[in-house]
Design a protein around this motif. Sequence first.
Motif, PDB file in Angstrom:
ATOM      1  N   HIS A  23     -33.623  47.183  19.629  1.00  0.00           N
ATOM      2  CA  HIS A  23     -32.214  47.071  19.223  1.00  0.00           C
ATOM      3  C   HIS A  23     -31.687  48.387  18.650  1.00  0.00           C
ATOM      4  O   HIS A  23     -32.457  49.143  18.055  1.00  0.00           O
ATOM      5  CB  HIS A  23     -32.062  46.026  18.100  1.00  0.00           C
ATOM      6  N   ASP A  25     -30.399  50.313  15.743  1.00  0.00           N
ATOM      7  CA  ASP A  25     -30.820  50.372  14.319  1.00  0.00           C
ATOM      8  C   ASP A  25     -32.324  50.241  14.126  1.00  0.00           C
ATOM      9  O   ASP A  25     -32.844  50.603  13.069  1.00  0.00           O
ATOM     10  CB  ASP A  25     -30.029  49.451  13.375  1.00  0.00           C
ATOM     11  N   ASP A  26     -33.068  49.771  15.146  1.00  0.00           N
ATOM     12  CA  ASP A  26     -34.527  49.727  15.002  1.00  0.00           C
ATOM     13  C   ASP A  26     -35.125  51.126  14.765  1.00  0.00           C
ATOM     14  O   ASP A  26     -35.991  51.275  13.884  1.00  0.00           O
ATOM     15  CB  ASP A  26     -35.205  49.101  16.229  1.00  0.00           C
ATOM     16  N   PHE A  30     -37.105  51.402  11.301  1.00  0.00           N
ATOM     17  CA  PHE A  30     -38.573  51.392  11.403  1.00  0.00           C
ATOM     18  C   PHE A  30     -39.180  52.763  11.071  1.00  0.00           C
ATOM     19  O   PHE A  30     -40.254  52.823  10.487  1.00  0.00           O
ATOM     20  CB  PHE A  30     -39.031  51.004  12.814  1.00  0.00           C
ATOM     21  N   HIS A 141     -38.697  42.406  18.790  1.00  0.00           N
ATOM     22  CA  HIS A 141     -39.531  43.527  18.323  1.00  0.00           C
ATOM     23  C   HIS A 141     -40.947  43.366  18.874  1.00  0.00           C
ATOM     24  O   HIS A 141     -41.560  44.324  19.354  1.00  0.00           O
ATOM     25  CB  HIS A 141     -39.589  43.580  16.793  1.00  0.00           C
TER      26      HIS A 141
END
Length: 245
Positions: A23, A25-26, A30, A141
Amino acid sequence: MTNDIPSPDAWDSPQRILVVLAHPDDPEFFCGATLARWARAGHHITYLLLTCGDKGFNDSTPAEMTPDSLCAIRYEEQKAAAHVIGAESVHFMDIEDGYLVPDLNLRREIVREIRRHKPDILVTCDPQNLFAAYGINHPDHRACGQAVLDAVFPAAGSRVFFPELLSEGFEPHLPKEVWCSLTTQPNTILDITDMWHIKLEALLQHKTQIGEVEKFRERMKSRRTEDSAEENPRYEEKFRVVKYR
Ligand SMILES: [Zn+2]
């Protein structure tokens, strides 16, 4: 830790780094501080997001928002965040958010992208992380991490997997290292305190996702390490790293 031990990312030349996550913003949530550090060290970072995050609705999403309109906004938010991080390009695979399945079709698509971009370093997330700090880790994820790892080995570097890609001109390519973020089984921990402000600045570009800015900043303080002092916080990002060369 002494300064004599070389850092695990002390590569001796500029690396091609491909970040494959589910996605918008991952990458920033992360491992954004690590990516910012790598960009500032002269490495070349490309993002590949498998979805545009079109189901990223939350309490602050306006009532008139639709998945299509959110998708369009999140493209722009991700490009702005990548710019703050220092990533050079952002690509989307445009699979529907929430419906990622690590099947052979997705594996082939990711093998194609690995062979297209020929990364030295591939970044994804740990598919075995089921219980995240906030509850259940998003199935996308886990699916993304599984599909990427399955693509790396044994398919990406072998001519006999997905021979149809060869006829499209995509020669086998195996990355030197795979860095799995969002892991509960790390073997590599980076102190990225000096890049934390850049990570926050990049996350703030994802306006549809973070809610009130001050509350978000406060929430992110929980990410500091346990040994942090209030006036002198320390931050880390953790990875499971697999090396092939
Ligand atoms: Zn996500």
